[in-house]
Structures are given as structure tokens and as C-alpha cells.
Design an enzyme around this catalytic site. Structure first.
Site, PDB file in Angstrom:
ATOM      1  CE  LYS A 383      -3.543   2.713   0.098  1.00  0.00           C
ATOM      2  NZ  LYS A 383      -3.330   3.915   0.779  1.00  0.00           N
ATOM      3  CD  GLU A 390      -2.513   8.342  -3.754  1.00  0.00           C
ATOM      4  OE1 GLU A 390      -3.079   7.246  -3.595  1.00  0.00           O
ATOM      5  OE2 GLU A 390      -2.454   9.202  -2.851  1.00  0.00           O
TER       6      GLU A 390
HETATM    7  C1  6PG Z   1      -5.730   5.827  -1.236  1.00  0.00           C
HETATM    8  C2  6PG Z   1      -4.897   7.043  -0.842  1.00  0.00           C
HETATM    9  C3  6PG Z   1      -5.039   7.378   0.587  1.00  0.00           C
HETATM   10  C4  6PG Z   1      -4.104   8.512   1.052  1.00  0.00           C
HETATM   11  C5  6PG Z   1      -4.441   9.838   0.499  1.00  0.00           C
HETATM   12  C6  6PG Z   1      -3.660  10.976   1.124  1.00  0.00           C
HETATM   13  O1  6PG Z   1      -5.135   4.904  -1.753  1.00  0.00           O
HETATM   14  O2  6PG Z   1      -6.941   5.839  -1.021  1.00  0.00           O
HETATM   15  O3  6PG Z   1      -3.553   6.730  -1.091  1.00  0.00           O
HETATM   16  O4  6PG Z   1      -4.757   6.220   1.319  1.00  0.00           O
HETATM   17  O5  6PG Z   1      -4.213   8.602   2.415  1.00  0.00           O
HETATM   18  O6  6PG Z   1      -4.221   9.827  -0.857  1.00  0.00           O
HETATM   19  O7  6PG Z   1      -2.287  10.797   1.100  1.00  0.00           O
HETATM   20  P1  6PG Z   1      -1.329  12.064   1.292  1.00  0.00           P
HETATM   21  O8  6PG Z   1      -1.960  12.923   2.358  1.00  0.00           O
HETATM   22  O9  6PG Z   1       0.004  11.552   1.729  1.00  0.00           O
HETATM   23  O10 6PG Z   1      -1.303  12.762  -0.027  1.00  0.00           O
END
Ligand code: 6PG
Length: 666
Positions: A383, A390
Site C-alpha cells: 500500500k 500515486e
Molecule cells: C488511497 C490514498 C489514501 C491517502 C491519500 C492521502 O489509496 O486511497 O492513497 O490512502 O491517504 O491519498 O495521502 P497524502 O496525504 O500523503 O497525499
């Protein structure tokens, strides 16, 4: 038995039912306990008849194949390849229902029946109790192949298309992928039926916890909900959720942890959705002493994998298990189907798998986007890498937007139109889709992006991934670059100082000696995405080697095909590609793009640099590819320097043995 008495009752029942109109049901109600009715449904080729018969045998129940109950007219139509109408189906469904009722009153029954629409299922189960639905799902290719290999059946394979078009996937059914063997499927069904009897605990009803609880409520799981009580801040949160959502109306709400655990029976299964770190540590310290052996805790937070392993160690002596579960998809994903990456004890996973599989998104191949990744904290590790990819994707989109907005001076509508065009191609992705919408959004009649502060925020996962890559010696610079871009954006003090010192103007950028066009940006975007994914999967491969995890990249890519934030057409391709190689950049599709789009990458980096448009992640991709591309790197000098000041040694280039050398430099 007093048969005289029995026949009198039956006589009255028949009489009574003439008035009410449903003989079979009344007979069943009055002549004994209604046993379970297990409907196995799915389109042709899903294997419902074989599996239904095997399940009936295993459970010691009767079996009915609903296909055998069709009136002759229906069979004739199907043989001729004519799809049945809803009217055609009514007498058939009524007959199947009657047979279900009489069989269930004797022994309980398994019924294989396509039951593709909700109205058919409503008709079949009307007024019945103890009905269970099992849905055999699958993608077109598997089902079609099965159908083609089936001999002497009146249903031609061509009917599959119309069946799939008609199919309304049932929400509350136990869903099993049709690709598994009969024995595996029967075992999964039995495990799911057992688990469905349990009450599942959900802890932490923040945005994600509540959405996951609603997801499970929608799927018909019995739930106990717990949220802590903090005066004036979090009061009766569980009760409020039960009041607010019809799908949670049968859930039990708690703000007392003892009562919550008690409601879960002797071996509780608890899904924990708390912020990672201190909140999770604190709650586990309260929870663990209350749990009996056999309990399974599923930690759905964005936890650091080493913390998950620390918790797994913490509970070792208690005979309970903790599974790390990476959950991706944001609030909407949690509600409608997230992607789940799970790790820890495999037997514990198998016990709760039906719950997790039912909660997860389903990808284009009919697979649940939930996978057992491996031992320890590997699920949270994967993850973390998901989030690093991401970060890379988001930064790349921000740069592409920046080039169009500031380099090409395009208006937001025009940029959104380009993104929309790309979204119709192989570049399709969730993140591109939301970016298109964001760029197109107006707030107070202005593009919303012109009003939002540019300080990009972050939690922990991006930094952990960059740190892990550095620690394992895996050159995944894209992650560090994407992270640093957020850090720089938030460093107002230094930004102000540099802006003053270097005489910055307001976002006015001219293309100096450079040409940038949309097609070139598109080609570069395509290439850099591949490089970003390459680095993510390479980090997972390295970690698996280092930590002894038996990880399948095919399974991970398959889980990331739906539900999660980085789902995309590219991920579909990678899932296929990993069947042949472990390296993204070695896949024919990716290799071709790297080769054909490289010249555009060079050109765009040069043009954007001359125009002073910041493109850190595009440049990082370029620089790392460029280094890999060199026959000989200037790192020879580094080896010499190391030997000069520290006698660390070097190797002669023409020495195939690779003996370590040292010379006296002074
Ligand atoms: C997901 C996202 C999520 C993550 C947010 C914020 O897969 O649903 O990765 O888990 O918490 O995208 O992440 P940041 O605050 O580090 O940008």
C-alpha cells in the site's frame, strides 16, 4: 406419528391456501421447520449446476437445477437462440420457487438458477426465510470458453452476451469468482456461510470507517460498530451512524469497548479503521487484553509496515492474529468497493477472506480487488508503494498542467478538453479523470485552481517509500522527487527569499528558443507514467527479496486494476505483462513506448528548462533513463575518489574476474 392428525392438518392447509393462494409456502410453514434455501446464481458457463450439486452433497441437502424446470416453450426459444422475455420467465420462476419451498420443508435445498435480474430474485425469495444467495461471477473469456466446451446443452454460447447484458449483480450475495475449481469454490462458499453467521466489529467511524461499515452493511453482514467517546468532540458516533444510514439500521452501536467486544461472541473479528501511529497503538493496548484466543484484528490504516509487524509481535502470546490491510480508494472506494492489500498469518486471512472479498471492488476480469500479499507487514508495504506511485502520477499531472497553463498559456477549459481527449485513449486512469474534472471546475466564476493555495500537503506514506527505496538501494528517485516537490511548495520562507533574489515574475513564462506542443506532452506523459510504475514495482521486487516475502506482482497489479487511486488502463496492461516478466520496462508494450517517445522526452525537458517551467518529475525520469542509457558513466571518478581517500578499492574495466584493486594515489 399420528398420520390421521397430519392429513387433517394438510387438508385444512390446502383449504386455507385456496383462499390465500400459495399452497407450497403454507405447507412448508406448517409442516416443519423451514430449512436453508441456497440459490447459486450466475450466467451460463459460471458452473452453477456442477457447483450447486457439489455443495448440496457436501451440506447433505437436496439439489434442484432450475434449468430443468423450464416449460417446453422456453426451451424451444433458447435452442433457437432467442432470448427469453421477463414474461417467459414468470411461470418458470414460480415453479422453481414452489419446488424450493417443498424441498426446504423436508431437508433444505441448493438451487442452481441464473436469476440474473433483481426482480427474478425478488420473485424467487418472496416471503421465504433462511434464503442465501451465492453468485458465481466471472469475466467473459472464462465463461465463454467453458460454454464452448460444453456438449449437449440447449444453451448456445452466443446467448452469453445477452445474459451478461441482462445481469444485475446482486449486492447481498456471497460472490465467488467462477475461475476457481469446484472443490475450492465449495470450500469458499461454506467458509462464507459460516462467517455470515458471525457479528463483525468495526472500530473507528471516521470518514473511511463509516464508509467501510456502510459497504459491509449493504452486503448483508451483521455488524457491531464502535467509536470512542470524547465529550464535545466525538459523542455517540456509532449510534448516529446507525440512525443516519438504513444499511446500518441493524448494526449494534457502542461507545463502550467492553460491551462492544462482548457483542462479538467468542472469537471476534474486528476491522480497525483508526489513524496510523499513536491512535492505533493506544487502542490496541486497550483491546488486546479483552480478546479471547482466535480473535482476528484487521488494521485498515495507512500504517508503516514495520509498525504492523511490531503489533503482530505484540499479540504473539495471546493466540490472536493481526492482519495488515492496505485500503485504497478514498471515501467513495471504501463505500463502493476499495482495493485491499492484506498480509499476516495466512490461516487467519483465509478465515476472514469472505468478508474482505465481499467488500472489495471487482475488476474487469471479475476478480475481487483483494489479495493476500504475504507474511508480516507486506500488505501495508505494498500500500505504501501504491501511494508512492500515486504521488508520482499526481506530480506528473501537475507538471503537465503547468506546462500547458504557463508554457502554452492555455485556458483551463482548453486543458480540460485535452485531458478529456486523453481519457478516451490508453491513457485512461482514475487520476486523469478527476484531474480533468478539477481543471474544469469553476468557483465564484473563476477556475478553482486559480484560487487554491499551492502548498501541497502529505501524510506519511510518500516519505516512507522514498526512505525505503534509499534504504534498500533501489533507485526510485521519482518518489523522492514527487515528495520534494510537495516539500518545496510548502517552504514559503525559502520560496519568498529565492523569488526576491532571482527576480521572479508572476507565472509569466515565455517559450525561449523552444517549441512545445500538445502531442509531445502526451507522448512524454505516456513515457513518464511507465517509468513511475517501473520504479514502484521494482521497489516491491527488491523488498520481497530483502524481507523474504513471496509476492506475486500479477496479483498486486490485478488488485490495483479497480477500486484504488492508481487504477488505469496501464494497470490492466501491466497485470497481463507480469505473467511474462517482473520488470515493467521489459514488457513489450512499455519497451516500445520508452524507445519511441524518448526523443520527445529529451526535447520537452530541454524546452521546459529553457522556458523555466518547473518539471521535476519529468526531469527525474529523463535523467535516470539517460543514465541507464550510457555505455560508460562518469561514476568511474567516484570509484577513484573513494579509493583515493579511503582505500575502498575499485575494479579494472577489462577484468572479468572483477578483482578489487587499490593503488597508491600520492
Ligand atoms: C488511497 C490514498 C489514501 C491517502 C491519500 C492521502 O489509496 O486511497 O492513497 O490512502 O491517504 O491519498 O495521502 P497524502 O496525504 O500523503 O497525499
Amino acid at each position: 406419528m399420528d398420520t390421521g392428525w397430519h392429513s387433517k392438518v394438510h387438508y385444512f392447509l390446502r383449504l386455507f391456501s385456496k383462499v390465500v393462494g400459495d399452497t407450497d409456502l403454507l405447507m412448508a410453514y406448517f409442516s416443519g421447520e423451514m430449512r436453508g434455501i441456497y440459490f447459486i446464481m450466475g450466467v451460463a458457463g459460471s458452473g452453477k449446476t456442477t457447483i450447486g450439486a457439489a455443495l448440496a452433497q457436501q451440506l447433505g441437502l437436496s439439489f434442484i437445477d432450475a434449468d430443468d424446470e423450464h416449460p417446453a416453450e422456453n426451451i424451444e426459444k433458447m435452442k433457437a437462440g432467442i432470448p427469453l422475455t421477463d414474461e417467459d420467465r414468470v411461470p418458470w420462476l414460480q415453479k422453481v420457487r414452489s419446488r424450493a419451498i417443498s424441498a426446504s420443508s423436508q431437508n433444505g435445498v441448493v438451487i442452481a438458477c441464473s436469476a440474473l435480474k433483481q426482480v427474478y430474485r425478488n420473485l424467487l425469495e418472496e416471503n421465504l426465510i433462511n434464503v442465501h444467495w451465492i453468485f458465481l461471477d466471472g469475466d467473459w473469456s472464462v465463461l465463454h470458453e467453458r460454454l464452448n466446451s460444453r456438449k449437449n446443452h440447449y444453451m448456445p454460447a452466443s446467448l452469453l452476451h445477452s445474459q451478461l447484458a441482462t445481469l444485475e449483480r446482486p449486492e447481498k450475495a456471497i460472490r465467488i469468482n467462477a475461475k476457481h475449481s469446484v472443490a475450492e469454490t465449495v470450500e469458499m462458499i461454506i467458509r462464507s456461510l459460516q462467517l455470515k453467521k458471525e457479528r463483525i466489529g468495526i472500530v473507528g467511524l471516521g470518514v473511511m470507517g463509516k464508509a467501510l461499515a456502510r459497504n459491509l452493511g449493504n452486503k448483508g453482514w451483521q455488524l457491531s460498530l464502535y467509536n470512542r467517546e470524547v465529550k464535545g468532540i466525538e459523542e455517540l458516533v456509532a449510534q448516529q451512524s446507525v440512525n443516519d444510514y438504513p444499511e446500518l439500521s441493524t448494526a449494534l452501536p457502542f461507545n463502550d469497548i467492553h460491551a462492544f467486544v462482548k457483542s462479538l461472541g467468542s472469537s471476534p473479528y474486528i476491522f480497525m479503521m483508526l489513524p496510523a501511529g499513536e491512535a492505533t497503538d493506544h487502542f490496541l493496548n486497550l483491546l488486546i487484553p479483552l480478546l479471547s484466543p482466535g480473535a482476528i484484528i484487521i488494521d485498515g490504516a495507512n500504517a508503516f509496515y514495520a509498525d504492523t509487524e511490531k503489533h503482530q509481535q505484540q499479540i504473539l502470546g495471546h493466540h490472536i492474529h493481526l492482519l495488515g490491510c492496505g485500503v485504497s480508494g478514498g471515501e467513495q472506494g471504501a463505500l463502493e468497493g476499495p482495493a485491499l492489500m492484506v498480509s499476516g498469518d495466512k490461516k487467519a486471512y483465509d478465515k476472514v477472506a469472505p468478508l474482505l472479498l465481499s467488500m472489495a471492488a471487482v475488476n474487469g476480469s471479475g476478480n475481487s480487488c483483494c489479495a493476500y500479499i504475504g507474511k508480516g507487514g507486506s500488505g501495508h508495504y505494498v500500500k505504501m508503494v501504491h501511494n508512492a506511485i500515486e504521488y508520482g502520477e499526481m506530480q506528473l499531472l501537475a507538471e503537465v498542467y503547468g506546462i500547458m497553463r504557463n508554457g502554452l498559456q492555455m485556458e483551463e477549459e482548453a486543458i480540460a478538453a485535452i485531458f478529456d481527449e486523453w481519457q478516451q485513449t490508453e491513457l485512461h486512469s482514475y487520476l486523469l479523470g478527476i484531474t480533468q474534472q478539477i481543471v474544469n471546475t469553476k468557483y465564484n466564476h473563476k477556475p478553482i485552481l486559480s484560487l487554491i493555495n499551492d502548498k501541497a500537503s502529505y501524510k506519511g506514506t510518500g516519505a516512507w517509500a522514498a526512505q525505503e527505496a534509499a534504504f534498500l538501494g533501489e533507485p526510485a528517485g521519482m518518489f523522492a522527487t514527487a515528495l520534494n516537490a510537495r516539500y518545496i511548495s510548502a517552504n514559503t520562507r525559502l520560496r519568498n527569499w529565492v523569488q526576491q533574489y532571482l527576480n521572479s515574475h508572476d507565472q509569466v513564462v515565455t517559450q525561449k528558443n523552444a517549441t512545445i506542443d500538445i502531442e509531445q506532452i502526451k507522448l512524454v506523459y505516456t513515457l513518464v507514467r511507465i517509468w513511475n510504475h517501473h520504479q514502484g514495482f521494482a521497489l516491491i521486487t527488491k523488498a520481497a527479496e530483502q524481507y523474504g516475502w513471496d509476492i506475486s506482482l500479477v496479483a498486486i497489479a490485478d488488485v490495483w486494476r479497480a477500486g484504488c487511486i492508481i487504477r488505469s488502463s496501464l494497470m490492466d496492461k501491466l497485470a497481463e505483462g507480469f505473467a511474462h516478466t517482473n520488470m515493467v520496462s521489459a514488457m513489450p508494450y512499455c519497451k516500445e513506448i520508452l524507445a519511441s517517445n524518448y526523443a520527445d522526452l529529451v526535447q520537452l525537458v530541454a524546452s521546459a528548462t529553457l522556458s523555466e517551467i518547473p518539471i521535476p518529475i519529468i526531469s527525474e525520469a529523463y535523467q535516470s533513463i539517460l543514465q541507464y542509457k550510457q555505455k560508460k558513466l562518469s561514476t568511474t571518478l567516484i570509484q577513484a575518489q573513494r579509493d583515493f581517500f579511503g582505500a575502498h578499492g575499485f575494479q579494472w574495466e577489462d577484468d572479468i574476474e572483477g578483482a578489487i584493486q587499490h593503488i597508491d594515489w600520492v
